[in-house]
Design a protein around this motif. Structure first.
Motif: not given
Length: 226
Positions: A74-100
């Motif tokens: 339960e504590e893992v889930k709680r802390r992971e939820k915080i990270e996902i909501e506040h600290n998760l970002t895409a690797t620079p440049g990866v979205e361009e690959i997915l689009k192209e």
């Protein structure tokens, strides 16, 4: 180094689509130290837990006498939820690959499906990975470094193993790709892997395609995506 156009790209998530593997390892490291007073540093936690499916993590911990209870989860889930909501970002440049790219692709991750869905939504990447293109270790008997997950994903996507590229950051993931008879691509651009020491470990596996930026990976894929 193949120049033959593949039929399928299989993406890993943590450490590839996002520099997020370090976030989850740090959560487990902190909680294990808090609960069991082991004094693990990050390197120790990474060695035992990094790049592995949840059930493989659990098995590794059991081998050294660590049993996880409901409060831990339960504590893992709680802390992971915080990270996902506040600290998760895409690797620079990866979205361009997915689009192209015109090469079909899917996601195969050791993370739980519920967490994977939350991560994709947080980065607005669900548009790139519909439900039918998401595969997790919950769907197979053995997670990475065994090849089961990648073979399952390829089968569901109607691609032969030899026709697949696997983009991975972790040693267990790369080992799984090799064991599956697929072409492994090592992305070592994450904060914890972008070192000469880690590159040497990847090279010792026999991996030839090693990229430290998505720009390099994009250039390689564009050359075979014709």
């Amino acid at each position: 180094m193949t120049k033959t156009k593949p039929k399928l790209i299989i993406w890993d998530y943590d450490g590839v689509l996002s520099d997020s593997e370090k976030l989850w390892i740090k959560i487990w490291q902190d909680l294990i130290n808090e609960k069991f007073a082991l004094g693990w540093d990050f390197k120790t936690a990474d060695k035992i837990l990094g790049g592995l499916a949840v059930k493989t993590k659990i098995a590794n911990l059991k081998e050294i006498g660590i049993e996880l209870d409901n409060d831990f989860w339960e504590e893992v889930k709680r802390r992971e939820k915080i990270e996902i909501e506040h600290n998760l970002t895409a690797t620079p440049g990866v979205e361009e690959i997915l689009k192209e790219t015109q090469i079909p692709y899917c996601l195969a991750t050791g993370g739980l499906l519920s967490k994977t869905e939350a991560k994709l939504k947080a980065m607005d990447f669900k548009k790139y990975f519909p439900d039918s293109h998401i595969f997790t270790a919950e769907q197979v008997e053995c997670g990475k470094p065994e090849p089961d997950l990648f073979l399952f994903a390829a089968g569901q996507m109607n691609a032969a193993p030899a026709e697949c590229l696997v983009i991975e950051d972790s040693l267990p993931g790369l080992k799984a790709a090799i064991a599956a008879g697929m072409t492994p691509i090592a992305f070592i651009g994450s904060e914890m892997n972008n070192t000469g020491e880690y590159r040497s470990k990847v090279e010792k596996l026999g991996v030839k395609l090693i990229f430290s930026t998505m720009k390099q990976l994009r250039e390689y894929l564009s050359n075979i995506d014709k």
